[in-house]
Design a protein around this motif. Structure first.
Motif: not given
Length: 146
Positions: A107, A104, A93, A91, A109, A142
């Motif tokens: 985001r 942030v 941020a 993951d 992944e 984040g």
């Protein structure tokens, strides 16, 4: 350990006509941050095997606001969310600057798969790799609700 934090620097050529870092170049910045964790930091801590082969199997990016080119570093925070025998999920941020109050802006992944380049197929994580990755499981990049 928890969250791995690194800085990457967008280039002037990364921005689009609106002054935003475009999607393809944002993905490249994520890759540069991932290299810092999976190759540089792993080797520094005595786990060189990830450097021999790991591929992205899935990528998701959610843009919360434009990433503007400023000439400065962008901060990328990463942690491991899911750790399986032959894959793991990172993951991310992304913050637009090193300022402590920097929001942030994205985001992301990635589903990562260890890969045996010589054999041309996925492989299982070694015990050392699993231990290294497990050290980055705590925390949420984040922060909650950031």
């Amino acid at each position: 350990m928890g969250v791995f934090v690194t800085g990457v620097r967008p280039r002037w050529s990364d921005m689009d006509a609106y002054g935003h870092v475009n999607h393809a170049n944002t993905v490249t910045l994520l890759e540069e941050a991932r290299v810092d964790l999976l190759f540089t930091e792993a080797v520094r801590l005595g786990v060189p095997d990830l450097r021999e082969g790991v591929v992205v199997a899935k990528l998701v990016v959610e843009y919360l606001q434009p990433l503007l080119f400023s000439g400065g570093e962008v901060v990328v925070e990463m942690s491991v969310r899911e750790l399986k025998s032959a894959s793991f999920t990172l993951d991310y941020a992304v913050r637009g600057s090193r300022r402590p109050d920097s929001p942030v802006v994205a985001r992301a992944e990635t589903l990562m798969v260890p890969y045996n380049v010589a054999a041309g197929r996925p492989r299982r994580l070694s015990e050392a790799e699993r231990d290294f990755l497990a050290g980055w499981r705590a925390g949420t990049p984040g922060g909650a609700g950031a």
